[in-house]
Design a protein around this motif. Structure first.
Motif, PDB file in Angstrom:
ATOM      1  N   GLN A  40       0.827  -1.190   0.000  1.00 24.23           N
ATOM      2  CA  GLN A  40       0.000   0.000   0.000  1.00 24.23           C
ATOM      3  C   GLN A  40       0.871   1.253   0.000  1.00 24.23           C
ATOM      4  O   GLN A  40       2.090   1.178   0.180  1.00 24.23           O
ATOM      5  N   THR A  41       0.231   2.398  -0.225  1.00 25.00           N
ATOM      6  CA  THR A  41       0.898   3.694  -0.145  1.00 25.00           C
ATOM      7  C   THR A  41       0.769   4.210   1.281  1.00 25.00           C
ATOM      8  O   THR A  41      -0.341   4.296   1.813  1.00 25.00           O
ATOM      9  N   ILE A  42       1.890   4.556   1.891  1.00 25.59           N
ATOM     10  CA  ILE A  42       1.858   5.005   3.284  1.00 25.59           C
ATOM     11  C   ILE A  42       2.399   6.425   3.393  1.00 25.59           C
ATOM     12  O   ILE A  42       3.251   6.838   2.597  1.00 25.59           O
ATOM     13  N   PRO A  43       1.911   7.181   4.355  1.00 26.47           N
ATOM     14  CA  PRO A  43       2.470   8.516   4.581  1.00 26.47           C
ATOM     15  C   PRO A  43       3.731   8.444   5.431  1.00 26.47           C
ATOM     16  O   PRO A  43       3.822   7.650   6.362  1.00 26.47           O
ATOM     17  N   GLN A 275      -7.428  23.451  23.369  1.00 28.34           N
ATOM     18  CA  GLN A 275      -7.742  22.025  23.287  1.00 28.34           C
ATOM     19  C   GLN A 275      -6.521  21.224  22.822  1.00 28.34           C
ATOM     20  O   GLN A 275      -5.797  21.616  21.922  1.00 28.34           O
ATOM     21  N   PHE A 276      -6.298  20.082  23.460  1.00 28.72           N
ATOM     22  CA  PHE A 276      -5.164  19.203  23.134  1.00 28.72           C
ATOM     23  C   PHE A 276      -5.466  18.418  21.858  1.00 28.72           C
ATOM     24  O   PHE A 276      -6.605  17.991  21.626  1.00 28.72           O
ATOM     25  N   ILE A 277      -4.431  18.194  21.035  1.00 25.04           N
ATOM     26  CA  ILE A 277      -4.600  17.448  19.788  1.00 25.04           C
ATOM     27  C   ILE A 277      -3.308  16.701  19.454  1.00 25.04           C
ATOM     28  O   ILE A 277      -2.213  17.167  19.758  1.00 25.04           O
ATOM     29  N   ARG A 278      -3.461  15.519  18.874  1.00 24.50           N
ATOM     30  CA  ARG A 278      -2.304  14.756  18.387  1.00 24.50           C
ATOM     31  C   ARG A 278      -2.148  15.034  16.897  1.00 24.50           C
ATOM     32  O   ARG A 278      -3.122  14.956  16.144  1.00 24.50           O
ATOM     33  N   THR A 279      -0.937  15.360  16.470  1.00 22.07           N
ATOM     34  CA  THR A 279      -0.695  15.763  15.086  1.00 22.07           C
ATOM     35  C   THR A 279       0.277  14.814  14.394  1.00 22.07           C
ATOM     36  O   THR A 279       1.104  14.167  15.037  1.00 22.07           O
ATOM     37  N   GLU A 280       0.152  14.773  13.069  1.00 18.34           N
ATOM     38  CA  GLU A 280       1.098  14.042  12.223  1.00 18.34           C
ATOM     39  C   GLU A 280       1.453  14.956  11.058  1.00 18.34           C
ATOM     40  O   GLU A 280       0.615  15.223  10.187  1.00 18.34           O
ATOM     41  N   LEU A 281       2.681  15.453  11.042  1.00 14.56           N
ATOM     42  CA  LEU A 281       3.152  16.300   9.957  1.00 14.56           C
ATOM     43  C   LEU A 281       3.525  15.404   8.777  1.00 14.56           C
ATOM     44  O   LEU A 281       4.505  14.664   8.833  1.00 14.56           O
ATOM     45  N   ILE A 282       2.732  15.454   7.702  1.00  8.56           N
ATOM     46  CA  ILE A 282       2.945  14.588   6.545  1.00  8.56           C
ATOM     47  C   ILE A 282       4.045  15.180   5.669  1.00  8.56           C
ATOM     48  O   ILE A 282       3.885  16.272   5.108  1.00  8.56           O
ATOM     49  N   LEU A 283       5.170  14.472   5.548  1.00  7.45           N
ATOM     50  CA  LEU A 283       6.287  14.944   4.732  1.00  7.45           C
ATOM     51  C   LEU A 283       6.132  14.500   3.274  1.00  7.45           C
ATOM     52  O   LEU A 283       6.360  15.278   2.360  1.00  7.45           O
ATOM     53  N   THR A 284       5.758  13.241   3.067  1.00  7.95           N
ATOM     54  CA  THR A 284       5.567  12.713   1.724  1.00  7.95           C
ATOM     55  C   THR A 284       4.769  11.414   1.826  1.00  7.95           C
ATOM     56  O   THR A 284       4.391  11.001   2.936  1.00  7.95           O
ATOM     57  N   ILE A 325       6.745   3.052  10.988  1.00  8.97           N
ATOM     58  CA  ILE A 325       5.627   2.495  11.745  1.00  8.97           C
ATOM     59  C   ILE A 325       4.388   3.325  11.439  1.00  8.97           C
ATOM     60  O   ILE A 325       4.415   4.551  11.485  1.00  8.97           O
ATOM     61  N   LEU A 326       3.300   2.664  11.115  1.00 10.45           N
ATOM     62  CA  LEU A 326       2.030   3.320  10.825  1.00 10.45           C
ATOM     63  C   LEU A 326       0.940   2.624  11.625  1.00 10.45           C
ATOM     64  O   LEU A 326       0.485   1.539  11.260  1.00 10.45           O
ATOM     65  N   GLY A 327       0.531   3.251  12.730  1.00  8.82           N
ATOM     66  CA  GLY A 327      -0.482   2.642  13.588  1.00  8.82           C
ATOM     67  C   GLY A 327       0.046   1.359  14.206  1.00  8.82           C
ATOM     68  O   GLY A 327       1.093   1.343  14.872  1.00  8.82           O
ATOM     69  N   ASP A 328      -0.650   0.239  13.956  1.00  5.42           N
ATOM     70  CA  ASP A 328      -0.217  -1.055  14.482  1.00  5.42           C
ATOM     71  C   ASP A 328       0.467  -1.899  13.415  1.00  5.42           C
ATOM     72  O   ASP A 328       0.581  -3.113  13.549  1.00  5.42           O
ATOM     73  N   THR A 329       0.932  -1.243  12.338  1.00  2.00           N
ATOM     74  CA  THR A 329       1.652  -1.944  11.281  1.00  2.00           C
ATOM     75  C   THR A 329       3.037  -1.326  11.119  1.00  2.00           C
ATOM     76  O   THR A 329       3.301  -0.200  11.569  1.00  2.00           O
ATOM     77  N   ILE A 330       3.919  -2.074  10.451  1.00  4.56           N
ATOM     78  CA  ILE A 330       5.285  -1.606  10.242  1.00  4.56           C
ATOM     79  C   ILE A 330       5.718  -1.939   8.825  1.00  4.56           C
ATOM     80  O   ILE A 330       5.321  -2.965   8.246  1.00  4.56           O
ATOM     81  N   GLU A 331       6.534  -1.064   8.250  1.00  2.87           N
ATOM     82  CA  GLU A 331       7.023  -1.263   6.890  1.00  2.87           C
ATOM     83  C   GLU A 331       8.114  -2.333   6.866  1.00  2.87           C
ATOM     84  O   GLU A 331       8.975  -2.374   7.746  1.00  2.87           O
ATOM     85  N   VAL A 332       8.067  -3.191   5.835  1.00  2.00           N
ATOM     86  CA  VAL A 332       9.128  -4.179   5.597  1.00  2.00           C
ATOM     87  C   VAL A 332       9.919  -3.703   4.386  1.00  2.00           C
ATOM     88  O   VAL A 332       9.445  -3.756   3.253  1.00  2.00           O
ATOM     89  N   VAL A 333      11.127  -3.227   4.637  1.00  2.00           N
ATOM     90  CA  VAL A 333      11.960  -2.711   3.555  1.00  2.00           C
ATOM     91  C   VAL A 333      12.473  -3.860   2.689  1.00  2.00           C
ATOM     92  O   VAL A 333      12.519  -3.759   1.459  1.00  2.00           O
ATOM     93  N   SER A 334      12.848  -4.959   3.315  1.00  2.00           N
ATOM     94  CA  SER A 334      13.324  -6.130   2.573  1.00  2.00           C
ATOM     95  C   SER A 334      13.074  -7.388   3.402  1.00  2.00           C
ATOM     96  O   SER A 334      13.033  -7.328   4.634  1.00  2.00           O
ATOM     97  N   GLY A 335      12.890  -8.506   2.706  1.00  2.00           N
ATOM     98  CA  GLY A 335      12.734  -9.791   3.377  1.00  2.00           C
ATOM     99  C   GLY A 335      11.382 -10.437   3.185  1.00  2.00           C
ATOM    100  O   GLY A 335      11.250 -11.664   3.300  1.00  2.00           O
ATOM    101  N   ILE A 336      10.354  -9.672   2.885  1.00  2.00           N
ATOM    102  CA  ILE A 336       9.000 -10.207   2.718  1.00  2.00           C
ATOM    103  C   ILE A 336       8.350  -9.519   1.530  1.00  2.00           C
ATOM    104  O   ILE A 336       8.532  -8.308   1.321  1.00  2.00           O
ATOM    105  N   SER A 337       7.592 -10.300   0.765  1.00  2.00           N
ATOM    106  CA  SER A 337       6.863  -9.767  -0.386  1.00  2.00           C
ATOM    107  C   SER A 337       5.386  -9.649  -0.052  1.00  2.00           C
ATOM    108  O   SER A 337       4.875 -10.303   0.872  1.00  2.00           O
TER     109      SER A 337
END
Length: 363
Positions: A40-43, A275-284, A325-337
């Motif tokens: 998938q495409t991830i931020p 008001q408190f808020i959690r932020t995610e600065l999207i770079l790409t 890391i995105l939520g409860d998932t993690i990117e696999v750069v190499s090793g799994i297809s």
């Protein structure tokens, strides 16, 4: 002899009916839970915490002294730009304006008379009917009265300004806060706040990111406008997107953080200053990225790995390089297809090269 014969018969009987021991049953393969690796495409983002700040905020204060005679706003209600907020007793300031106007009229009359005198005597100086000294005095009187009229004009403008200060109006449309002064109180121009007005649409989000992300921020901001995802910890399904508008001109030397500011529309007033808020600065955004649950990642003596179940139900150990890391998932750069099954629960009982049972699959 008879007893011996009976014992032999009993032993022969039980010996003929004793079952031979059966071989022990083979143990079942371990039961595991699996998940398919997704492409998938991830931020790529920088997480932070921030708070909302009013787009405009003003503390209404008096610039003149007097009794508070009227309150035009309603606490907690909207007020439009230009609408009256409070009124301070205008009568003393109206009297000062009237006095300044009257003094001007008096000085204008005297000035006109002085000008006529100069015009009348101008032709008599050459014939010595009027001394040159007296004529200069007449001219000086005209200049002096002219200055007095200009002084009156300034006094009138000042009186008009002070009279206008008695009628305090909203500088912008916004939400009124709590009333801080009641009708009848004497208001002084010592800086006491009468009421606060805040503009909530749009609204700012102030937050900071670590100094280590500064170069990445500058790199991506130079090519496009950056956005900020907003998340409420107590309401995970309520997500909004803001626009990054300010990167502060210095990094805090005490905290090593870069103050940032974003802006978001707030027509329904869902966001409130402070008001408190959690932020995610999207770079790409990173396309074609293999993602697996974080629970599939394991650590060993040789590094981090994941257990992959092949089409034959056999477990394989794959040394992997993990990334974002995105939520409860993690990117696999190499090793799994993409599409491969990874073990997410039950890894402790799995032996590489041995079969497993997949929970929920028909055996």
């Amino acid at each position: 002899m008879r007893i011996l014969s009976i014992v032999l018969i009993i032993l022969a009987f039980f010996g003929c009916h004793t079952k031979k021991p059966t071989a022990a049953a083979a143990p079942l393969p371990p039961l595991v839970e699996v998940s398919a690796a997704k492409v998938q495409t991830i931020p790529i983002f920088v997480p932070a915490f921030g708070h909302f700040v009013a787009y405009n905020s003003v503390e209404i204060k008096s610039q003149v002294e007097g009794a508070l005679t009227q309150i035009h706003y309603t606490e907690g209600a909207m007020i439009l730009e230009g609408e009256p907020v409070v009124t301070i007793d205008p009568r003393p300031y109206q009297a000062k304006l009237d006095l300044a106007v009257a003094e001007r009229l008096q000085n204008v009359a005297q000035l006109n008379f002085a000008k006529e005198k100069v015009e009348r005597y101008a032709g008599l100086v050459s014939d010595s009917y009027v001394s040159l000294l007296n004529f200069h005095e007449y001219q000086t009187q005209v200049a002096s009265l002219t200055a007095e009229v200009e002084k009156n004009d300034s006094q009138i403008r000042l009186a008009e300004i002070n009279l206008g200060y008695c009628y305090i109006r909203a500088p912008f449309s916004g939400l009124c806060g709590k009333k801080k002064v009641d009708i009848g109180n004497l208001i002084t121009n010592n800086g006491d706040t009468l009421v606060t007005i805040k503009q909530l649409d749009p609204i700012y989000i102030d937050f900071s990111i670590p100094e280590r992300d500064f170069f990445r921020l500058m790199q991506y901001q130079s090519t496009k406008d950056l956005t900020v995802n907003l998340h409420f910890p107590d309401y995970p399904d309520c997500d909004f997107i803001a626009e990054l508008i300010v990167v502060n001109n210095e990094i805090s030397s005490s905290t090593g953080m870069i103050p940032l500011r974003a802006i978001v529309k707030n027509p329904d007033r869902l966001f409130w200053p402070g008001q408190f808020i959690r932020t995610e600065l999207i770079l790409t955004k990173k396309p074609e990225t293999v993602m697996v649950p974080i629970s599939a990642m394991n650590s060993g003596q040789k590094g981090r790995y994941a257990l992959v179940i092949n089409d034959k139900g056999i477990a394989e150990m794959r040394m992997c390089e993990f990334g974002e890391i995105l939520g409860d998932t993690i990117e696999v750069v190499s090793g799994i297809s993409g599409g491969e099954k990874v073990v997410t629960n039950g890894q402790i009982n799995v032996m590489p090269g041995k079969p497993v049972r997949i929970k929920g699959a028909s055996q």
